[in-house]
Design a protein around this motif. Sequence first.
Motif, PDB file in Angstrom:
ATOM      1  N   ALA A 334       0.832  -1.201   0.000  1.00  0.00           N
ATOM      2  CA  ALA A 334       0.000   0.000   0.000  1.00  0.00           C
ATOM      3  C   ALA A 334       0.869   1.256   0.000  1.00  0.00           C
ATOM      4  CB  ALA A 334      -0.913  -0.007   1.223  1.00  0.00           C
ATOM      5  N   LYS A 335       0.301   2.356  -0.517  1.00  0.00           N
ATOM      6  CA  LYS A 335       0.973   3.659  -0.505  1.00  0.00           C
ATOM      7  C   LYS A 335       0.418   4.489   0.654  1.00  0.00           C
ATOM      8  CE  LYS A 335       1.738   4.017  -5.524  1.00  0.00           C
ATOM      9  NZ  LYS A 335       1.106   2.737  -5.904  1.00  0.00           N
ATOM     10  N   TYR A 336       1.300   5.070   1.454  1.00  0.00           N
ATOM     11  CA  TYR A 336       0.911   5.894   2.594  1.00  0.00           C
ATOM     12  C   TYR A 336       1.352   7.335   2.340  1.00  0.00           C
ATOM     13  CZ  TYR A 336       0.423   1.245   4.621  1.00  0.00           C
ATOM     14  OH  TYR A 336       0.069  -0.065   4.835  1.00  0.00           O
ATOM     15  N   LEU A 365      -4.896   1.929  -1.161  1.00  0.00           N
ATOM     16  CA  LEU A 365      -4.865   0.497  -0.897  1.00  0.00           C
ATOM     17  C   LEU A 365      -5.079  -0.257  -2.204  1.00  0.00           C
ATOM     18  CD1 LEU A 365      -7.097   0.481   2.314  1.00  0.00           C
ATOM     19  CD2 LEU A 365      -4.613   0.775   2.142  1.00  0.00           C
ATOM     20  N   PRO A 366      -4.136  -1.124  -2.598  1.00  0.00           N
ATOM     21  CA  PRO A 366      -4.254  -1.826  -3.886  1.00  0.00           C
ATOM     22  C   PRO A 366      -5.426  -2.794  -3.902  1.00  0.00           C
ATOM     23  CG  PRO A 366      -2.410  -2.682  -2.605  1.00  0.00           C
ATOM     24  CD  PRO A 366      -2.904  -1.490  -1.872  1.00  0.00           C
ATOM     25  N   SER A 372      -6.943   0.972  -7.126  1.00  0.00           N
ATOM     26  CA  SER A 372      -6.738   1.210  -5.697  1.00  0.00           C
ATOM     27  C   SER A 372      -7.976   1.838  -5.074  1.00  0.00           C
ATOM     28  CB  SER A 372      -5.532   2.131  -5.470  1.00  0.00           C
ATOM     29  OG  SER A 372      -5.753   3.414  -6.037  1.00  0.00           O
ATOM     30  N   LEU A 373      -8.081   1.672  -3.769  1.00  0.00           N
ATOM     31  CA  LEU A 373      -9.041   2.382  -2.942  1.00  0.00           C
ATOM     32  C   LEU A 373      -8.285   3.497  -2.239  1.00  0.00           C
ATOM     33  CD1 LEU A 373     -11.863   2.612  -1.597  1.00  0.00           C
ATOM     34  CD2 LEU A 373     -11.008   1.053   0.174  1.00  0.00           C
ATOM     35  N   GLY A 400     -12.181   7.425  -2.021  1.00  0.00           N
ATOM     36  CA  GLY A 400     -12.132   7.443  -3.474  1.00  0.00           C
ATOM     37  C   GLY A 400     -11.755   6.099  -4.057  1.00  0.00           C
ATOM     38  N   ALA A 401     -11.972   5.961  -5.353  1.00  0.00           N
ATOM     39  CA  ALA A 401     -11.608   4.745  -6.075  1.00  0.00           C
ATOM     40  C   ALA A 401     -10.884   5.137  -7.352  1.00  0.00           C
ATOM     41  CB  ALA A 401     -12.843   3.913  -6.396  1.00  0.00           C
ATOM     42  N   THR A 402      -9.818   4.424  -7.654  1.00  0.00           N
ATOM     43  CA  THR A 402      -9.065   4.621  -8.890  1.00  0.00           C
ATOM     44  C   THR A 402      -9.038   3.310  -9.654  1.00  0.00           C
ATOM     45  OG1 THR A 402      -7.653   6.307  -7.868  1.00  0.00           O
ATOM     46  CG2 THR A 402      -6.850   5.291  -9.894  1.00  0.00           C
ATOM     47  N   ILE A 403      -9.460   3.352 -10.902  1.00  0.00           N
ATOM     48  CA  ILE A 403      -9.467   2.162 -11.750  1.00  0.00           C
ATOM     49  C   ILE A 403      -8.469   2.391 -12.882  1.00  0.00           C
ATOM     50  CG2 ILE A 403     -10.854   0.666 -13.231  1.00  0.00           C
ATOM     51  CD1 ILE A 403     -13.288   1.562 -11.619  1.00  0.00           C
TER      52      ILE A 403
END
Length: 414
Positions: A334-336, A365-366, A372-373, A400-403
């Motif tokens: 995950a990216k923080y 969060l992947p 990611s979420l 948010g959501a990224t597709i």
Amino acid sequence: MKRILAGVACCFVLGLFVQAQSIYSFEGLGSLNHQGMPNNVAMGEVGIGTPTIWHINTQNPANLVYNTFSTFQVGLEVDRRNFSGEEISGTDTDGGLRFLGYAFPIMPDKWSSSFGILPYSSVSYNTFSEGEVAGTNGDVAQISDNRGEGGLTNFFWANGFKIKNKFLVGVRATYTFGSIEKSSTISIGGNDVPVSNVTYEELESYSDLNFLFGVGYRHKLAEETFINFGATFSPKTPFNGTSELSLIRLSNSGSELETVNVGTQDIQFDLPGTYGFGVSYQKLNKYTIGFDVETQGWESAGLESQTYNNSLKIALGLEWTPDYDNVSSYWKRAKYSAGLNYHKLPYIVNNQALTDFGINFGASLPVSGFSSLDLAFKWGQLGKSSNGLIKETYYKVVIGATINDRWFIKRKYD
């Protein structure tokens, strides 16, 4: 995917672009919103000189070149505010759809485009005051109930181009539109003076086109280690609209007795020239440190009847991934993010400049594939509780959501 897009469509139909109430949104065009995505919020709202391949950069169109995937982003925001001042206190909570964008490569690594919609400003306030009419020795009282709602929305289309291996340029065209409705109900009455209730209603409607230009540059320091630079410029732009004024006479019970339409007039609110600069130090898939500074020339913009300060925004942010390639630990992939920002607002209240300070953090969060979420949280403080001002302490939560996917690619094999 279809369920997500259907949910977004429902949000549009229901008109959920709303923000929590702010006392200071009565000024100018209202409370000005950050024009970044959820990942930018988590990173202290930096983005001018901070490119990423995983999210849409709405702050500097030049950085769209790094979007080699088709990327769809959507986000909801909940905002809770606590108000405090001299004999004043209160709370308000609101929220809804806040972020929506789509980016896709036209010529991968050379030209990428994006479009989306973001709220530019929001107006939502309700203030109440009472006192005596001057020169009546306290025999006549006056009560004022002031309300406002509405805001402006940005619909943008942006393109980023790679001119050489390291140099990028971009342009964003934005259609800004919306309406702001303000009303003030004044009640006057007292000893031997019958109660009189009058409401002044003003509806301001705006729509116009403006542009933002951006450049970017990436310099390689070592293997997968880079320093990035970015700059943006938006010229001062006339912002045309109309204003409708009505006077309404009310009975003591609040029902309308008479409405007088004073008329409609054209108004022009100049949007200020904007200059931004950003720099970031980046080790791919490890960490990124970014810094932005942006100023807007509000002193020469706005309306002739109002006075503004030139605004200044400074943002600092950090993003890191513990172990991007770790297949056994989800949380290490995950990216923080964390960051902070300071914003000197253009509005002047009681001859004092308003400032806004915020501390941000969050995570991406992947999920399936490269999607990611995205989660973000901001604690902020606007204004102060002395010298006739009101302090707003607020908390924002963003989901948010990224597709990310390779859409519009023709299959070579079945």
